[in-house]
Design a protein around this motif. Structure first.
Motif, PDB file in Angstrom:
ATOM      1  N   VAL A   1       0.758  -1.085  -0.043  1.00 25.31           N
ATOM      2  CA  VAL A   1       0.053  -0.025   0.000  1.00 25.31           C
ATOM      3  C   VAL A   1       0.968   1.202   0.020  1.00 25.31           C
ATOM      4  O   VAL A   1       0.721   2.219  -0.824  1.00 25.31           O
ATOM      5  N   ALA A   2       2.093   1.217   0.653  1.00 27.74           N
ATOM      6  CA  ALA A   2       2.687   2.651   1.051  1.00 27.74           C
ATOM      7  C   ALA A   2       3.294   3.095  -0.418  1.00 27.74           C
ATOM      8  O   ALA A   2       3.152   4.221  -0.605  1.00 27.74           O
TER       9      ALA A   2
ATOM     10  N   GLU B   1       1.993   6.806  -1.994  1.00 28.88           N
ATOM     11  CA  GLU B   1       2.965   7.637  -2.357  1.00 28.88           C
ATOM     12  C   GLU B   1       3.186   8.195  -3.744  1.00 28.88           C
ATOM     13  O   GLU B   1       3.381   9.311  -4.092  1.00 28.88           O
ATOM     14  N   TYR B   2       2.567   7.199  -4.616  1.00 35.63           N
ATOM     15  CA  TYR B   2       2.593   7.705  -6.100  1.00 35.63           C
ATOM     16  C   TYR B   2       1.241   7.797  -6.686  1.00 35.63           C
ATOM     17  O   TYR B   2       1.227   7.870  -7.998  1.00 35.63           O
TER      18      TYR B   2
ATOM     19  N   VAL C   1      -2.513   4.640 -13.575  1.00 40.55           N
ATOM     20  CA  VAL C   1      -1.489   3.579 -14.369  1.00 40.55           C
ATOM     21  C   VAL C   1      -0.320   3.766 -14.065  1.00 40.55           C
ATOM     22  O   VAL C   1       0.565   2.878 -13.693  1.00 40.55           O
ATOM     23  N   PHE C   2       0.489   4.935 -14.231  1.00 40.42           N
ATOM     24  CA  PHE C   2       1.647   5.305 -14.217  1.00 40.42           C
ATOM     25  C   PHE C   2       2.292   5.390 -12.662  1.00 40.42           C
ATOM     26  O   PHE C   2       3.355   5.328 -12.183  1.00 40.42           O
ATOM     27  N   GLY C   3       1.202   5.729 -11.839  1.00 41.36           N
ATOM     28  CA  GLY C   3       1.649   6.060 -10.276  1.00 41.36           C
ATOM     29  C   GLY C   3       1.254   4.680  -9.656  1.00 41.36           C
ATOM     30  O   GLY C   3       2.152   3.919  -9.278  1.00 41.36           O
TER      31      GLY C   3
ATOM     32  N   GLY D   1      -0.477   1.922 -10.425  1.00 38.83           N
ATOM     33  CA  GLY D   1      -0.425   0.826 -11.271  1.00 38.83           C
ATOM     34  C   GLY D   1       1.086   0.091 -11.196  1.00 38.83           C
ATOM     35  O   GLY D   1       1.485  -1.090 -11.253  1.00 38.83           O
ATOM     36  N   VAL D   2       2.080   1.158 -11.555  1.00 40.97           N
ATOM     37  CA  VAL D   2       3.382   0.818 -11.731  1.00 40.97           C
ATOM     38  C   VAL D   2       4.206   0.394 -10.297  1.00 40.97           C
ATOM     39  O   VAL D   2       4.921  -0.361 -10.277  1.00 40.97           O
ATOM     40  N   LYS D   3       3.706   1.629  -9.397  1.00 41.37           N
ATOM     41  CA  LYS D   3       4.796   1.267  -8.203  1.00 41.37           C
ATOM     42  C   LYS D   3       4.017   0.469  -7.034  1.00 41.37           C
ATOM     43  O   LYS D   3       4.703   0.277  -6.199  1.00 41.37           O
ATOM     44  N   ILE D   4       2.871  -0.101  -7.372  1.00 41.83           N
ATOM     45  CA  ILE D   4       2.254  -0.787  -6.210  1.00 41.83           C
ATOM     46  C   ILE D   4       2.858  -2.147  -5.716  1.00 41.83           C
ATOM     47  O   ILE D   4       2.984  -2.520  -4.358  1.00 41.83           O
ATOM     48  N   PHE D   5       3.568  -2.681  -6.703  1.00 39.87           N
ATOM     49  CA  PHE D   5       4.264  -4.013  -6.251  1.00 39.87           C
ATOM     50  C   PHE D   5       5.871  -3.702  -6.330  1.00 39.87           C
ATOM     51  O   PHE D   5       6.472  -4.592  -6.495  1.00 39.87           O
TER      52      PHE D   5
END
Length: 158
Positions: A103-104, A108-109, A115-117, A119-123
């Protein structure tokens, strides 16, 4: 340019001043107690739900959902980092820490879009854990299957 003895001493004093001092025994104790408290809460929830007539399997699933949801909520409210700073590995290692690691980055993004925030950074942190966990479990399953086919292992396959 070589530093003088006086400069080296001043630098050494500065390093001692700004370097945090860790009490390893106290940190381990805090992690142990806080992790134990999370486990205690989990067991309490599990027994409470099982006492309400749920099967042990369903009660366990709901316990995990509640612990994960609580971790996600505390992360969203920006309280989890303060708890983690105090509790250390005691709160980061159980399922609560894994939920926080998913989640963090998403929080943050989120300003960069779905998508680019998110979706890309969640994992970012948990992705490698999931990837290597799946790959290793698949590989061990293949090895187990081969050992079973060759007769080295018997039973357990069906």
């Amino acid at each position: 340019m070589k530093a003088t003895k006086e400069e080296e001493k001043a630098y050494g004093d500065y390093i001692k001043k700004v370097t945090p001092i860790h009490n390893t025994a106290f940190n381990v104790l805090r992690a142990f107690v806080s992790g134990g408290l999370i486990c205690l809460v989990g067991e309490f929830l599990n027994e409470l739900l099982a006492g309400q007539g749920l099967s042990q399997e369903v009660a366990g699933a709901w316990t995990q959902i509640i612990l994960i949801g609580t971790s996600v909520l505390l992360t969203g409210l920006n309280l989890f980092p303060e708890i983690a700073k105090f509790a250390g590995a005691g709160v980061l290692v159980p399922i609560t820490g894994f939920a926080n690691s998913v989640v963090a980055p998403a929080i943050e993004y989120k300003k960069e879009g779905q998508v680019f925030g998110i979706g890309v950074k969640i994992f970012t942190i948990s992705g490698p854990v999931i990837l290597y966990g799946v790959v290793v479990s698949w590989l061990l399953g293949v090895i187990y299957y081969i050992l079973h086919l060759t007769g080295i292992l018997s039973g357990g396959m069906g």
